[in-house]
Write a protein that holds these residues in place. Structure first.
Motif, PDB file in Angstrom:
ATOM      1  N   THR A 127       0.843  -1.186   0.000  1.00 52.57           N
ATOM      2  CA  THR A 127       0.000   0.000   0.000  1.00 52.57           C
ATOM      3  C   THR A 127       0.881   1.238   0.000  1.00 52.57           C
ATOM      4  OG1 THR A 127      -1.751  -1.129   1.236  1.00 52.57           O
ATOM      5  CG2 THR A 127      -1.772   1.275   1.277  1.00 52.57           C
ATOM      6  N   ALA A 128       0.558   2.179  -0.867  1.00 54.88           N
ATOM      7  CA  ALA A 128       1.324   3.423  -0.958  1.00 54.88           C
ATOM      8  C   ALA A 128       0.415   4.624  -0.736  1.00 54.88           C
ATOM      9  CB  ALA A 128       2.000   3.539  -2.324  1.00 54.88           C
ATOM     10  N   LEU A 129       0.955   5.627  -0.092  1.00 56.87           N
ATOM     11  CA  LEU A 129       0.285   6.912   0.081  1.00 56.87           C
ATOM     12  C   LEU A 129       1.108   7.968  -0.638  1.00 56.87           C
ATOM     13  CD1 LEU A 129      -1.783   8.873   1.423  1.00 56.87           C
ATOM     14  CD2 LEU A 129      -0.225   8.947   3.397  1.00 56.87           C
ATOM     15  N   ILE A 130       0.458   8.721  -1.517  1.00 54.06           N
ATOM     16  CA  ILE A 130       1.140   9.766  -2.281  1.00 54.06           C
ATOM     17  C   ILE A 130       0.528  11.113  -1.928  1.00 54.06           C
ATOM     18  CG2 ILE A 130       1.728  10.645  -4.573  1.00 54.06           C
ATOM     19  CD1 ILE A 130       1.207   7.809  -5.658  1.00 54.06           C
ATOM     20  N   THR A 131       1.330  12.029  -1.396  1.00 53.86           N
ATOM     21  CA  THR A 131       0.869  13.412  -1.279  1.00 53.86           C
ATOM     22  C   THR A 131       1.213  14.126  -2.586  1.00 53.86           C
ATOM     23  OG1 THR A 131       2.897  14.467  -0.426  1.00 53.86           O
ATOM     24  CG2 THR A 131       1.494  13.302   1.180  1.00 53.86           C
ATOM     25  N   GLY A 132       0.418  15.119  -2.947  1.00 49.92           N
ATOM     26  CA  GLY A 132       0.649  15.784  -4.228  1.00 49.92           C
ATOM     27  C   GLY A 132       0.247  14.924  -5.403  1.00 49.92           C
ATOM     28  N   VAL A 133      -0.737  14.059  -5.200  1.00 53.95           N
ATOM     29  CA  VAL A 133      -1.101  13.093  -6.247  1.00 53.95           C
ATOM     30  C   VAL A 133      -1.732  13.760  -7.463  1.00 53.95           C
ATOM     31  CG1 VAL A 133      -3.454  12.582  -5.438  1.00 53.95           C
ATOM     32  CG2 VAL A 133      -2.094  10.773  -6.545  1.00 53.95           C
ATOM     33  N   THR A 134      -2.294  14.959  -7.308  1.00 53.93           N
ATOM     34  CA  THR A 134      -2.923  15.631  -8.448  1.00 53.93           C
ATOM     35  C   THR A 134      -1.904  16.355  -9.326  1.00 53.93           C
ATOM     36  OG1 THR A 134      -3.358  17.619  -7.122  1.00 53.93           O
ATOM     37  CG2 THR A 134      -5.103  15.958  -7.221  1.00 53.93           C
ATOM     38  N   GLY A 135      -0.643  16.354  -8.916  1.00 50.11           N
ATOM     39  CA  GLY A 135       0.393  17.020  -9.704  1.00 50.11           C
ATOM     40  C   GLY A 135       0.984  16.116 -10.774  1.00 50.11           C
ATOM     41  N   GLN A 136       1.938  16.670 -11.504  1.00 50.32           N
ATOM     42  CA  GLN A 136       2.596  15.927 -12.575  1.00 50.32           C
ATOM     43  C   GLN A 136       3.191  14.616 -12.060  1.00 50.32           C
ATOM     44  OE1 GLN A 136       5.876  17.276 -15.707  1.00 50.32           O
ATOM     45  NE2 GLN A 136       6.828  16.980 -13.706  1.00 50.32           N
ATOM     46  N   ASP A 137       4.087  14.694 -11.081  1.00 50.58           N
ATOM     47  CA  ASP A 137       4.782  13.508 -10.599  1.00 50.58           C
ATOM     48  C   ASP A 137       3.822  12.548  -9.917  1.00 50.58           C
ATOM     49  OD1 ASP A 137       6.915  14.960 -11.488  1.00 50.58           O
ATOM     50  OD2 ASP A 137       8.021  14.916  -9.594  1.00 50.58           O
ATOM     51  N   GLY A 138       2.896  13.097  -9.137  1.00 54.34           N
ATOM     52  CA  GLY A 138       1.955  12.251  -8.418  1.00 54.34           C
ATOM     53  C   GLY A 138       1.119  11.400  -9.347  1.00 54.34           C
ATOM     54  N   TYR A 194       1.874  10.393 -12.485  1.00 57.59           N
ATOM     55  CA  TYR A 194       2.697   9.342 -13.103  1.00 57.59           C
ATOM     56  C   TYR A 194       3.047   8.257 -12.086  1.00 57.59           C
ATOM     57  CZ  TYR A 194       3.549  11.859 -17.503  1.00 57.59           C
ATOM     58  OH  TYR A 194       3.402  12.476 -18.726  1.00 57.59           O
ATOM     59  N   LEU A 195       3.358   8.664 -10.843  1.00 57.03           N
ATOM     60  CA  LEU A 195       3.717   7.685  -9.828  1.00 57.03           C
ATOM     61  C   LEU A 195       2.530   6.786  -9.489  1.00 57.03           C
ATOM     62  CD1 LEU A 195       5.774   6.549  -7.823  1.00 57.03           C
ATOM     63  CD2 LEU A 195       5.035   8.306  -6.182  1.00 57.03           C
ATOM     64  N   ALA A 196       1.342   7.377  -9.385  1.00 56.34           N
ATOM     65  CA  ALA A 196       0.149   6.578  -9.101  1.00 56.34           C
ATOM     66  C   ALA A 196      -0.062   5.521 -10.185  1.00 56.34           C
ATOM     67  CB  ALA A 196      -1.072   7.480  -8.981  1.00 56.34           C
ATOM     68  N   GLU A 197       0.048   5.927 -11.435  1.00 51.95           N
ATOM     69  CA  GLU A 197      -0.095   4.976 -12.547  1.00 51.95           C
ATOM     70  C   GLU A 197       0.936   3.853 -12.439  1.00 51.95           C
ATOM     71  OE1 GLU A 197      -1.691   7.709 -16.276  1.00 51.95           O
ATOM     72  OE2 GLU A 197       0.451   7.625 -15.848  1.00 51.95           O
ATOM     73  N   TYR A 198       2.167   4.232 -12.154  1.00 58.42           N
ATOM     74  CA  TYR A 198       3.252   3.250 -12.109  1.00 58.42           C
ATOM     75  C   TYR A 198       3.062   2.256 -10.966  1.00 58.42           C
ATOM     76  CZ  TYR A 198       7.966   1.305 -12.114  1.00 58.42           C
ATOM     77  OH  TYR A 198       9.044   0.439 -12.154  1.00 58.42           O
ATOM     78  N   LEU A 199       2.721   2.746  -9.792  1.00 51.60           N
ATOM     79  CA  LEU A 199       2.533   1.852  -8.646  1.00 51.60           C
ATOM     80  C   LEU A 199       1.331   0.935  -8.845  1.00 51.60           C
ATOM     81  CD1 LEU A 199       3.310   4.241  -5.647  1.00 51.60           C
ATOM     82  CD2 LEU A 199       4.823   2.554  -6.714  1.00 51.60           C
ATOM     83  N   LEU A 200       0.272   1.456  -9.414  1.00 52.56           N
ATOM     84  CA  LEU A 200      -0.893   0.612  -9.704  1.00 52.56           C
ATOM     85  C   LEU A 200      -0.532  -0.496 -10.693  1.00 52.56           C
ATOM     86  CD1 LEU A 200      -3.645   3.368  -9.888  1.00 52.56           C
ATOM     87  CD2 LEU A 200      -3.597   1.466  -8.256  1.00 52.56           C
ATOM     88  N   SER A 201       0.322  -0.177 -11.658  1.00 54.84           N
ATOM     89  CA  SER A 201       0.759  -1.193 -12.621  1.00 54.84           C
ATOM     90  C   SER A 201       1.605  -2.269 -11.961  1.00 54.84           C
ATOM     91  CB  SER A 201       1.557  -0.545 -13.764  1.00 54.84           C
ATOM     92  OG  SER A 201       2.883  -0.207 -13.351  1.00 54.84           O
ATOM     93  N   ARG A 212      -7.606  16.908 -13.182  1.00 60.18           N
ATOM     94  CA  ARG A 212      -7.469  16.660 -14.615  1.00 60.18           C
ATOM     95  C   ARG A 212      -6.342  15.676 -14.934  1.00 60.18           C
ATOM     96  NH1 ARG A 212      -3.255  19.601 -16.628  1.00 60.18           N
ATOM     97  NH2 ARG A 212      -2.431  21.292 -15.339  1.00 60.18           N
ATOM     98  N   ARG A 213      -5.296  15.619 -14.097  1.00 59.84           N
ATOM     99  CA  ARG A 213      -4.193  14.703 -14.368  1.00 59.84           C
ATOM    100  C   ARG A 213      -4.491  13.275 -13.919  1.00 59.84           C
ATOM    101  NH1 ARG A 213      -1.356  19.263 -12.194  1.00 59.84           N
ATOM    102  NH2 ARG A 213      -0.032  20.331 -13.713  1.00 59.84           N
ATOM    103  N   ILE A 214      -5.486  13.109 -13.060  1.00 60.21           N
ATOM    104  CA  ILE A 214      -5.738  11.782 -12.492  1.00 60.21           C
ATOM    105  C   ILE A 214      -7.142  11.261 -12.771  1.00 60.21           C
ATOM    106  CG2 ILE A 214      -4.014  12.042 -10.663  1.00 60.21           C
ATOM    107  CD1 ILE A 214      -6.347  12.691  -8.743  1.00 60.21           C
ATOM    108  N   ASP A 215      -7.940  12.001 -13.519  1.00 57.60           N
ATOM    109  CA  ASP A 215      -9.316  11.564 -13.803  1.00 57.60           C
ATOM    110  C   ASP A 215      -9.374  10.183 -14.447  1.00 57.60           C
ATOM    111  OD1 ASP A 215     -10.800  13.601 -12.712  1.00 57.60           O
ATOM    112  OD2 ASP A 215     -10.798  14.822 -14.525  1.00 57.60           O
ATOM    113  N   HIS A 216      -8.353   9.844 -15.216  1.00 55.01           N
ATOM    114  CA  HIS A 216      -8.358   8.579 -15.949  1.00 55.01           C
ATOM    115  C   HIS A 216      -7.878   7.400 -15.101  1.00 55.01           C
ATOM    116  CE1 HIS A 216      -4.253  10.026 -16.101  1.00 55.01           C
ATOM    117  NE2 HIS A 216      -3.855   8.811 -16.429  1.00 55.01           N
ATOM    118  N   ILE A 217      -7.387   7.661 -13.882  1.00 54.52           N
ATOM    119  CA  ILE A 217      -6.819   6.595 -13.049  1.00 54.52           C
ATOM    120  C   ILE A 217      -7.926   6.040 -12.160  1.00 54.52           C
ATOM    121  CG2 ILE A 217      -4.970   5.958 -11.475  1.00 54.52           C
ATOM    122  CD1 ILE A 217      -3.453   8.458 -12.325  1.00 54.52           C
TER     123      ILE A 217
END
Length: 329
Positions: A4-15, A17-24, A42-47
């Motif tokens: 399990t991972a917790l990401i702060t700043g998940v709505t940003g650029q890095d957040g 991409y990192l969310a996508e990568y960890l989910l994969s 807008r950066r995470i609507d598709h995740i």
């Protein structure tokens, strides 16, 4: 059992991409968002598998609650007020969120999930106008902005929690990294979007500041993989992440305008209001430790990055323009 991972700043650029990568990778991923996030989704609507939780880096109690309820194995603190020029206008707020905010996250982890591994998003802005040709983790820090000084506080807080509380905490000192998800106020995105807009007849000129500033620019999608790798090591270690090359703002403009068949010199104008009060002239990463410790190196070139950004901006602007031209029903 998945991590399990917790990401702060998940709505940003890095957040994002990192969310996508960890989910994969099969992780359960929680993303921290403020109740009234200024960036939106807008950066995470598709995740679709990302679970959002509410909290604020200015509020210790909310961070305690989030860590206590999500019980993460890995925590990635990517949240910050990250636009360097604006940090001169809001130095106290920048310090509270970017500096003290990191310490609040560390404290929440210490109290409620001390065995979790913690990643702090550090920055090449720590180095300022370094006298060394390349910057490594041993290069002296001399930040030249409120953003840089706030990140320096967060850096040493991360080291302190590692040494004082025997926690697995690391700093990833990332040099500039961009993508089509970069905020439009950052210079690379300003250039690629400007070139696209000018080529479509939607803009006449592009105003920039210091064209001679040189940065080590890479792709954010490459860099989030390095973040993850840093937390997979047996021993916590701070590392510099970059490409080992640098390019000027002028280079960025040349590549972007070339992609749309234009000469950048015909459209770019210098405006002194875009110069920083204290400029950082040249930064270039020494990534030898990242290569040896993580077996990592960037996959995308600077030119690949800028071309991808231009192509994305062209597609977005054409779509927006097409929709705007549609008659109202």
């Amino acid at each position: 059992m998945s991590n399990t991972a917790l990401i702060t700043g998940v709505t940003g650029q890095d957040g994002s991409y990192l969310a996508e990568y960890l989910l994969s990778k099969g992780y359960d991923v929680y993303g921290l968002e403020r109740w009234k996030s200024t960036q939106g989704h807008r950066r995470i609507d598709h995740i679709t598998d990302l679970e959002l939780v509410q909290g604020d880096l200015a509020d210790q109690s909310s961070l305690d609650r989030v860590v206590r309820e999500t019980r993460p194995d890995e925590v990635y603190n990517l949240a910050a007020l990250s636009f360097v020029p604006e940090s001169f206008n809001q130095p106290v707020h920048t310090g509270n969120i970017t500096g003290l905010g990191a310490t609040r996250v560390l404290e929440a982890v210490r109290k409620h999930q001390p065995d979790a591994k913690f990643y702090q998003a550090s920055t090449s802005e720590l180095f300022g106008n370094s006298s060394e040709e390349t910057q490594s983790i041993d290069t002296p820090f001399q930040p030249r902005s409120p953003y840089g000084t706030s990140k320096l506080y967060a850096y040493w807080s991360t080291v302190n929690y590692r040494e004082a509380h025997d926690m697995f905490t690391v700093n990833g000192v990332l040099f500039n990294h961009e993508s089509p998800r970069r905020g439009k106020n950052f210079v690379t995105r300003k250039i690629t979007r400007g070139a696209a807009a000018i080529s479509l007849g939607l803009q006449d000129k592009l105003e920039l500041g210091n064209l001679d500033a040189k940065r080590d620019w890479g792709h954010a999608e490459d860099y989030v993989k390095a973040m993850h790798l840093m937390l997979q090591q047996d021993t916590p270690k701070d590392l510099v992440i970059g490409t080992g090359e640098h390019h000027s703002v002028r280079d960025c403009a040349r590549i972007a305008f070339n992609e749309v068949g234009l000469d950048w010199e015909d459209y770019v104008e210098i405006n002194e209001k875009f110069f920083r009060p204290a400029e950082v002239d040249v930064l270039k990463a020494d990534i030898s430790n990242a290569k040896s410790e993580l077996d990592w190196e960037p996959q995308k070139t600077f030119e690949d990055l800028i071309v991808e950004m231009v192509e994305t901006d062209l597609a977005e602007l054409q779509s927006d323009n097409s929709q705007a031209a549609q008659p109202n029903e």
